[in-house]
Design a protein around this motif. Structure first.
Motif: not given
Length: 150
Positions: A90-95, A101-108
């Motif tokens: 859920a946190a990854a989807v929130g990111l 996608f680019r920043i949230g994906g890298a952070m996840a």
């Protein structure tokens, strides 16, 4: 105690039902329509979901019909791990929703990878993959499918 065969069979069936539901209802409703004469952007996700459903059914059947029945401890620690995994997803989807996608994906990817506590010499590679993988997926989606990810 629950046998490993029971847990693996149940996991395969749950995954097969979820993948089939995604292929039949979720993906067609959420995908953008394609242009005439081109491959529709919905095709690849549906094919992936169908392949996942097929392999999940194979897993469930092979475990249900197999001979291995070693006991598995599925206790409160296992339930806690499952809840933490759902919260992390859920946190990854929130990111993705908050940062794209680019920043949230890298952070996840980095967060999940670092949560596994890799050796320091591998952590650098993990960060590199966490940065390159979302950028490559974003570029491939745009140039290959003309689909803009968030």
């Amino acid at each position: 105690m629950v046998s490993r065969r029971t847990v693996d069979t149940a996991a395969g069936l749950v995954l097969a039902v979820a993948a089939a539901a995604a292929a039949i209802w979720v993906i067609p409703e959420q995908a953008a329509p394609g242009d005439d004469g081109e491959i529709a952007p919905v095709l690849l996700p549906i094919v992936a979901a169908v392949v996942i459903a097929i392999f999940a059914i194979i897993q469930a059947l092979s475990n249900a019909l197999g001979r291995a029945a070693e006991p598995v401890d599925f206790d409160t620690r296992s339930v806690l791990f499952s809840l933490v995994a759902v919260a992390a997803l859920a946190a990854a989807v929130g990111l993705f929703a908050w940062f794209g996608f680019r920043i949230g994906g890298a952070m996840a990817i980095a967060a999940i990878g670092l949560a596994m506590r890799p050796p320091l010499r591998i952590a650098g590679w993990l960060i590199a993959v966490a940065i390159v993988l979302p950028l490559a997926a974003y570029t491939l989606a745009w140039h290959g499918l003309r689909l803009a990810l968030p």
